[in-house]
Design an enzyme around this catalytic site. Structure first.
Site, PDB file in Angstrom:
ATOM      1  N   LYS A 181      83.149   4.564  15.987  1.00 38.62           N
ATOM      2  CA  LYS A 181      82.303   5.350  15.595  1.00 38.62           C
ATOM      3  C   LYS A 181      82.193   6.944  16.633  1.00 38.62           C
ATOM      4  CE  LYS A 181      78.228   7.102  17.270  1.00 38.62           C
ATOM      5  NZ  LYS A 181      78.548   8.310  16.417  1.00 38.62           N
ATOM      6  N   GLU A 255      84.732   7.455  29.777  1.00 35.58           N
ATOM      7  CA  GLU A 255      85.921   8.287  30.218  1.00 35.58           C
ATOM      8  C   GLU A 255      84.879   9.212  29.863  1.00 35.58           C
ATOM      9  OE1 GLU A 255      88.986   8.800  30.988  1.00 35.58           O
ATOM     10  OE2 GLU A 255      89.944   6.948  31.079  1.00 35.58           O
ATOM     11  N   CYS A 289      86.943  17.894  29.181  1.00 32.77           N
ATOM     12  CA  CYS A 289      86.610  17.621  30.567  1.00 32.77           C
ATOM     13  C   CYS A 289      87.103  17.766  31.742  1.00 32.77           C
ATOM     14  CB  CYS A 289      86.977  15.685  30.287  1.00 32.77           C
ATOM     15  SG  CYS A 289      87.677  15.005  29.693  1.00 32.77           S
ATOM     16  N   GLU A 386      78.113  20.088  34.954  1.00 30.49           N
ATOM     17  CA  GLU A 386      79.069  20.725  34.158  1.00 30.49           C
ATOM     18  C   GLU A 386      78.481  21.240  32.791  1.00 30.49           C
ATOM     19  OE1 GLU A 386      80.509  17.199  30.959  1.00 30.49           O
ATOM     20  OE2 GLU A 386      82.048  17.209  31.363  1.00 30.49           O
TER      21      GLU A 386
HETATM   22  P1  NAD Z   1      78.287  12.388  23.891  1.00 26.66           P
HETATM   23  O1  NAD Z   1      78.375  11.801  25.328  1.00 26.66           O
HETATM   24  O2  NAD Z   1      76.818  13.024  23.528  1.00 26.66           O
HETATM   25  O3  NAD Z   1      78.621  11.166  22.126  1.00 26.66           O
HETATM   26  C1  NAD Z   1      79.362  10.591  22.652  1.00 26.66           C
HETATM   27  C2  NAD Z   1      79.386   9.853  21.513  1.00 26.66           C
HETATM   28  O4  NAD Z   1      78.288   8.961  21.864  1.00 26.66           O
HETATM   29  C3  NAD Z   1      79.218  10.266  20.016  1.00 26.66           C
HETATM   30  O5  NAD Z   1      79.685   8.947  19.643  1.00 26.66           O
HETATM   31  C4  NAD Z   1      77.643   9.910  20.349  1.00 26.66           C
HETATM   32  O6  NAD Z   1      77.584   9.714  18.862  1.00 26.66           O
HETATM   33  C5  NAD Z   1      77.647   8.655  20.797  1.00 26.66           C
HETATM   34  N1  NAD Z   1      76.737   7.902  21.412  1.00 26.66           N
HETATM   35  C6  NAD Z   1      75.513   9.455  21.971  1.00 26.66           C
HETATM   36  N2  NAD Z   1      74.732   8.143  22.504  1.00 26.66           N
HETATM   37  C7  NAD Z   1      74.964   6.973  22.390  1.00 26.66           C
HETATM   38  C8  NAD Z   1      74.227   6.195  22.683  1.00 26.66           C
HETATM   39  N3  NAD Z   1      73.281   5.217  23.450  1.00 26.66           N
HETATM   40  N4  NAD Z   1      74.953   4.475  22.427  1.00 26.66           N
HETATM   41  C9  NAD Z   1      76.348   4.369  21.796  1.00 26.66           C
HETATM   42  N5  NAD Z   1      77.146   5.559  21.482  1.00 26.66           N
HETATM   43  C10 NAD Z   1      75.974   6.881  21.689  1.00 26.66           C
HETATM   44  O7  NAD Z   1      79.122  13.134  24.140  1.00 26.66           O
HETATM   45  P2  NAD Z   1      79.820  14.747  23.458  1.00 26.66           P
HETATM   46  O8  NAD Z   1      78.763  15.268  23.935  1.00 26.66           O
HETATM   47  O9  NAD Z   1      80.485  14.208  21.959  1.00 26.66           O
HETATM   48  O10 NAD Z   1      80.929  14.209  24.365  1.00 26.66           O
HETATM   49  C11 NAD Z   1      80.917  15.522  25.411  1.00 26.66           C
HETATM   50  C12 NAD Z   1      81.239  14.631  26.662  1.00 26.66           C
HETATM   51  O11 NAD Z   1      82.583  14.317  26.397  1.00 26.66           O
HETATM   52  C13 NAD Z   1      81.380  15.910  27.574  1.00 26.66           C
HETATM   53  O12 NAD Z   1      81.147  14.628  29.072  1.00 26.66           O
HETATM   54  C14 NAD Z   1      82.689  15.111  28.449  1.00 26.66           C
HETATM   55  O13 NAD Z   1      83.289  15.697  29.495  1.00 26.66           O
HETATM   56  C15 NAD Z   1      82.823  14.156  27.537  1.00 26.66           C
HETATM   57  N6  NAD Z   1      84.591  13.738  27.349  1.00 26.66           N
HETATM   58  C16 NAD Z   1      85.478  12.649  28.757  1.00 26.66           C
HETATM   59  C17 NAD Z   1      86.391  13.186  28.163  1.00 26.66           C
HETATM   60  C18 NAD Z   1      87.549  12.101  29.131  1.00 26.66           C
HETATM   61  O14 NAD Z   1      88.516  12.034  28.950  1.00 26.66           O
HETATM   62  N7  NAD Z   1      86.386  11.921  30.102  1.00 26.66           N
HETATM   63  C19 NAD Z   1      87.791  14.070  27.492  1.00 26.66           C
HETATM   64  C20 NAD Z   1      86.342  14.768  26.211  1.00 26.66           C
HETATM   65  C21 NAD Z   1      85.495  14.454  26.250  1.00 26.66           C
END
Ligand code: NAD
Length: 482
Positions: A181, A255, A289, A386
């Site tokens: 997803k 992650e 990130c 962040e």
């Molecule tokens: P997000 O948490 O909003 O969404 C990530 C994914 O989770 C999306 O596909 C979203 O639809 C899904 N999601 C959201 N709520 C959910 C739920 N209740 N149940 C299941 N799935 C759900 O994150 P984002 O805004 O897309 O990405 C940015 C974040 O990702 C930042 O915090 C960044 O630091 C982090 N990030 C971490 C890494 C790493 O390797 N640690 C890498 C890239 C990004």
């Protein structure tokens, strides 16, 4: 704006059991171009029924996929890497359009995507275990690493294809099947990936469901036949997912966010620090990130660094991702733009000094000027939380102990860097920094062979490397009496 020679974006469908299909409800979500704010595609908005269909397909496919040999899986994953490599121009255009990534800087993440698939394909042929032997008389013990079943892979919007690769690659290579997803904001490269995968994998091995996190994502995480959830996303999302997955004790791989410190000692090569920060802190508009966003500099270099960094950042060209001279594109959404603006405004109100940037760019699209903030307090929001935008803060430390204490004094633990010409200090700092990656005299490079993952609230589990392969398998002891 330069009009991209863009590809067909009309396939906004799920990919389930080898077929493209709309959401059963017929509902769709709009996908925007963040550089203009205009709608570029309509894609399936899936619900629990679509998720169930995908999980059933993946469960059925697992019975035969888990019986394939590592060599057979290697051949198919290598074919996928080749197909991506052959489609790079189109994929780069899709990602530039959907994420707002400047084409001038996009190459490295696609190179990594292709290399990641090749690495996982090959590495799964070399899984480790201790020696078989008679640890009890008349009994031979040996170890197996068996696949888990259906993996729910949930990806974020900042590196849509690459983050999906980090999850799909090790899962498929070790004999699991996948339901991916992608983020609702950036599903387009995943659809193209499904089109490429459709030519290679048996039906049901790789499935794609599109939709919102709170509905599609939540249904996938809650599904009783999913064996493991791997998510890259926000800390809050990770906590929700871990809680939901605990209902039937699914394995969870998280992650999450970061707040990477950049510790610059007085003996550092300041030219190298400035050029690295001017690129890596603002690459992908700071939506990374591991972005070097929290500079902590020694008293002897602080003023010089503030001046030179401000000048370098002020010179960055912001604008159309398809303009070859542009280094910084938009942030992903209007919501993200106002989040970044709010955090910078509050930082200034709390006493930080703005030396460049600090404003939303007028006109269409979700742009925010590359920004440097000097002298925020250690407990300020801008230091602790962040931003995920093109914003760097710069603090002055008095000695090594304070630098280390400030660096570790956040909830996150994903990545950090130390800049010094003193080898002993570099060794001390890399031991004591509580972060999953520590660079010395650099910040940002990653390689397929080495793990990526966090300490503290940055999550648990590792992406990339053989350590990722371990998460997607279960260790089994077989004991035979003779
Ligand atoms: P997000 O948490 O909003 O969404 C990530 C994914 O989770 C999306 O596909 C979203 O639809 C899904 N999601 C959201 N709520 C959910 C739920 N209740 N149940 C299941 N799935 C759900 O994150 P984002 O805004 O897309 O990405 C940015 C974040 O990702 C930042 O915090 C960044 O630091 C982090 N990030 C971490 C890494 C790493 O390797 N640690 C890498 C890239 C990004």
């Amino acid at each position: 704006m330069i009009t991209p020679n863009i590809v067909d974006l009309s396939n906004g469908m799920n990919f389930i059991n080898g077929e493209f299909k709309p959401a059963r409800s017929g509902l769709t979500d709009q996908v925007l171009d963040p550089a203009t704010g205009s709608v570029i595609a309509q894609v399936a908005s899936s619900d629990a029924a679509d998720v169930d269909e995908a999980v059933i397909a993946a469960t059925e496919a697992f019975t035969t996929w888990s019986e394939t040999t590592p060599r057979e899986r290697f051949e198919m994953l290598s074919a996928l890497a080749d197909a991506i490599e052959g489609d790079l121009d189109r994929l780069k255009q899709i990602e530039a359009l959907n994420v707002g990534k400047p084409l001038s800087i996009i190459d490295f993440e696609f190179d990594l995507t292709v290399d990641n698939f090749r690495f996982f394909a090959a590495a799964a042929r070399f899984l480790d275990g201790r020696a078989a032997g008679e640890y009890m008389a008349d009994h031979t013990s040996f170890l197996r690493r068996d696949p888990l079943g259906v993996i729910a892979s949930i990806a974020p919007w900042n590196y849509p294809l690459n983050m999906a690769t980090w999850k799909i690659g090790p899962a498929l290579a070790t004999g699991n099947t996948v339901v991916l997803k992608p983020s609702e904001l950036t599903p387009l490269s995943a659809i193209r990936l499904a089109e490429l995968a459709a030519e290679i994998f048996p039906p049901g091995v790789f499935n794609l469901v599109l939709g919102q996190g709170e509905t599609t994502g939540a249904a996938l995480v809650a599904h009783p036949d999913v064996a493991m959830v791997s998510v890259t996303g926000d800390v809050g999302t990770g906590k929700l997912i871990a809680k939901s997955a605990s209902e039937n004790l699914k394995r969870v791989h998280l992650e999450l966010g970061g707040k990477a410190p950049v510790i610059v000692f007085d003996d550092a090569d300041i030219e190298a620090v400035v050029s690295t920060l001017a690129e890596a802190s603002y690459y992908n508009s700071g939506q990374d990130c591991t972005a070097p966003c929290r500079v902590i500099a020694g008293p002897g270099v602080f003023e010089d660094l503030a001046e030179r960094l401000t000048a370098a950042v002020a010179a960055l060209k912001v604008g159309d991702p398809f303009d070859p001279d542009v280094a910084v594109g938009p942030v992903i959404s209007a919501e993200q733009q106002s989040r970044v603006a709010g955090m910078v405004d509050r930082a200034v109100a709390a006493g930080a000094e703005l030396t460049t940037g600090g404003s939303v760019r007028a006109g269409s699209g979700f742009f925010y000027e590359p920004t440097v903030l000097v002298n925020p307090a250690q407990d300020a929001e801008i230091v602790q939380r962040e931003v995920f935008g093109p914003v760097v803060s710069l603090q002055r430390f008095s000695d090594e102990a304070q630098a280390l204490a400030w660096a570790n004094d956040v909830d996150f633990g994903l990545a950090a860097s130390v800049w010094t010409s003193d080898v002993g200090r570099a060794m001390r700092m890399s031991k004591r920094l509580q972060f999953g990656t520590v660079w010395v005299n650099d910040h940002i490079p990653i390689v397929s062979e080495m793990p990526h993952g966090g300490f503290k609230q940055s999550g648990y589990g590792k992406d990339m490397s053989v350590y990722a392969l371990e998460h997607y398998t279960e260790l089994k002891h077989v004991m035979i009496k003779f």
